[in-house]
Motif scaffolding. Structure first.
Motif, PDB file in Angstrom:
ATOM      1  N   LEU A 196       0.720  -0.831  -0.197  1.00  0.00           N
ATOM      2  CA  LEU A 196      -0.243  -0.103   0.230  1.00  0.00           C
ATOM      3  C   LEU A 196       0.481   1.370  -0.383  1.00  0.00           C
ATOM      4  O   LEU A 196       1.748   1.218   0.847  1.00  0.00           O
ATOM      5  N   VAL A 197       0.551   2.030  -1.050  1.00  0.00           N
ATOM      6  CA  VAL A 197       1.619   3.511  -1.170  1.00  0.00           C
ATOM      7  C   VAL A 197       0.682   4.585  -1.458  1.00  0.00           C
ATOM      8  O   VAL A 197      -0.883   3.964  -1.815  1.00  0.00           O
ATOM      9  N   GLN A 198       0.749   5.675  -0.758  1.00  0.00           N
ATOM     10  CA  GLN A 198      -0.205   7.003  -0.902  1.00  0.00           C
ATOM     11  C   GLN A 198       0.174   6.833  -2.980  1.00  0.00           C
ATOM     12  O   GLN A 198       1.093   7.679  -3.029  1.00  0.00           O
ATOM     13  N   ALA A 199      -0.663   8.093  -2.693  1.00  0.00           N
ATOM     14  CA  ALA A 199      -1.091   8.515  -4.307  1.00  0.00           C
ATOM     15  C   ALA A 199       0.401   9.811  -4.918  1.00  0.00           C
ATOM     16  O   ALA A 199       1.116  10.146  -3.504  1.00  0.00           O
ATOM     17  N   GLY A 200       1.609   9.258  -5.457  1.00  0.00           N
ATOM     18  CA  GLY A 200       2.914  10.224  -5.841  1.00  0.00           C
ATOM     19  C   GLY A 200       3.846   9.487  -4.823  1.00  0.00           C
ATOM     20  O   GLY A 200       4.698   9.842  -5.129  1.00  0.00           O
ATOM     21  N   GLY A 201       3.584   8.304  -4.683  1.00  0.00           N
ATOM     22  CA  GLY A 201       4.908   7.894  -3.642  1.00  0.00           C
ATOM     23  C   GLY A 201       5.296   5.955  -4.827  1.00  0.00           C
ATOM     24  O   GLY A 201       5.087   6.357  -6.318  1.00  0.00           O
ATOM     25  N   SER A 202       5.874   6.238  -4.070  1.00  0.00           N
ATOM     26  CA  SER A 202       7.146   4.669  -5.159  1.00  0.00           C
ATOM     27  C   SER A 202       7.313   3.476  -4.143  1.00  0.00           C
ATOM     28  O   SER A 202       6.748   3.425  -3.069  1.00  0.00           O
ATOM     29  N   LEU A 203       7.110   2.724  -5.003  1.00  0.00           N
ATOM     30  CA  LEU A 203       7.875   1.399  -4.968  1.00  0.00           C
ATOM     31  C   LEU A 203       8.158   0.571  -5.905  1.00  0.00           C
ATOM     32  O   LEU A 203       9.142   0.977  -6.763  1.00  0.00           O
ATOM     33  N   ARG A 204       8.965  -0.798  -5.035  1.00  0.00           N
ATOM     34  CA  ARG A 204       9.896  -1.240  -6.505  1.00  0.00           C
ATOM     35  C   ARG A 204       9.422  -2.949  -6.082  1.00  0.00           C
ATOM     36  O   ARG A 204       9.572  -3.294  -5.238  1.00  0.00           O
ATOM     37  N   LEU A 205       9.577  -3.109  -7.332  1.00  0.00           N
ATOM     38  CA  LEU A 205       9.083  -4.674  -7.356  1.00  0.00           C
ATOM     39  C   LEU A 205      10.111  -5.627  -7.950  1.00  0.00           C
ATOM     40  O   LEU A 205      10.714  -4.928  -8.241  1.00  0.00           O
TER      41      LEU A 205
END
Length: 118
Positions: A11-20
């Motif tokens: 779960l991340v907020q809009a504008g945020g980042s994630l790495r898969l």
């Protein structure tokens, strides 16, 4: 047998980042390409990004420079860095690998949920 193990969703907020991340293991002779697809509820599965063993990349039109795919041939791992995430990016993300020569076979991971809250 080939296994694709994914990690990094959440779960991340809009504008945020994630790495898969996705690591391939098993009876791997030749990985031709690896990548990510996604599927949102009620929608068809679509290409997010892919990278060939030679390093060529391809992205879905909706990415628009927000995501970057990279790979490590030594560890048979592919990464997807996602930035500027939007609520529309909420979906299950599936790792994909095209493996084999001369016959090529498709393999899929179990999927990892990415949820972007607005």
């Amino acid at each position: 047998q080939v296994q694709l193990v994914e990690s990094g969703g959440g779960l991340v907020q809009a504008g945020g980042s994630l790495r898969l991340s996705c690591a391939a293991s098993g009876s791997i002779f030749s990985i031709n390409a690896m990548g990510w697809f996604r599927q949102a509820p009620g929608k068809e599965r679509e290409l997010v990004a892919a990278i060939t063993s030679g390093g060529s990349t391809n992205y879905g039109d909706f990415v628009k420079g927000r995501f970057t795919i990279s790979g490590d041939n030594a560890t048979n791992t592919v990464y997807l860095r996602m930035s500027s995430l939007k609520s529309d990016d909420t979906a299950v993300y599936y790792c994909h690998a095209a493996i084999g020569y001369p016959d090529e076979y498709d393999y899929w991971g179990q999927g990892t949920q990415v949820t972007v809250s607005s």
